[in-house]
Design a protein around this motif. Sequence first.
Motif, short mmCIF file in Angstrom:
data_model
loop_
_atom_site.label_atom_id
_atom_site.label_comp_id
_atom_site.label_asym_id
_atom_site.label_seq_id
_atom_site.Cartn_x
_atom_site.Cartn_y
_atom_site.Cartn_z
N LEU A 222 32.15 36.31 39.75
CA LEU A 222 31.54 36.96 40.86
C LEU A 222 30.79 36.17 41.60
O LEU A 222 30.53 36.47 43.11
CB LEU A 222 30.64 38.03 40.13
N VAL B 111 33.24 35.00 44.02
CA VAL B 111 33.58 35.96 45.25
C VAL B 111 32.45 36.21 46.13
O VAL B 111 32.68 36.09 47.52
CB VAL B 111 33.72 37.29 44.49
N VAL C 180 30.67 46.78 38.93
CA VAL C 180 31.05 45.99 38.13
C VAL C 180 30.55 46.40 36.77
O VAL C 180 29.21 46.09 36.77
CB VAL C 180 31.12 44.73 38.43
N VAL D 86 35.04 48.07 39.10
CA VAL D 86 35.69 47.06 38.49
C VAL D 86 35.36 47.27 36.88
O VAL D 86 34.00 47.29 36.77
CB VAL D 86 35.41 45.66 39.02
N PHE E 237 38.99 41.50 44.24
CA PHE E 237 37.77 41.40 44.58
C PHE E 237 37.54 41.46 45.97
O PHE E 237 36.68 42.04 46.68
CB PHE E 237 36.99 40.35 43.94
#
Length: 203
Positions: free
Chosen positions: A52, A55, A107, A144, A192
């Motif tokens: 993450l 991302v 998420v 997600v 993502f």
Amino acid sequence: DYATIDAPSLHIPTSFPTPVASDFLCENLSRIKTVWVLDNEKACRIVIDAILTEVLLNESNEQLLGFCEVKNDWEGTGFGYTGDVDYMFGSSKTKSVDTMDSFLLIVEAKKEWPDSAIPQVLAEAGCLLKKRMAAGKNTPVFAVLTNGLLFRFFAIDTDGVVYSSGLPITLGFGPEGDYTNSPTISEILRWFTWFMTAIKSVS
């Protein structure tokens, strides 16, 4: 039954580019796998955090932020939910979650797969959808579900219809026997990044 649907109903446009994982991410994942026993939810979050962060640090995601353990509840006709979301992405000038109407991605980290996990992440996303619609923002939301190894992607439109990426993507090594050039990391990052691009366009 969203827990058992294998055929994908959510598709990334074929023209959408595939990101290349940074050397830092690949090395970090290798180090994590070497020294951590990933046998519970908190341990698996080490992997999730690394992905993450990659991302969020992408230059195309400027002004989008990630938040952890966000209180998320809704009570309305035919639907109620209360709980904390593991991760929530959106835009916030104050770096706080004063309102959720600028947030579109949830998420959820779950070691259990998929029995209780899929209903939970969809309930959380449905709650976020209700809050956005109450604020006059009639756009889909995204979710997600991951246990640090498997990743599955969802979208819920304003009619409450759920779309899924199908079978989970399994995080794995590339042809060199490590995470360098791993096709599954690239595919996870692609999903993502596509979600984040959508967030920027409608938030």
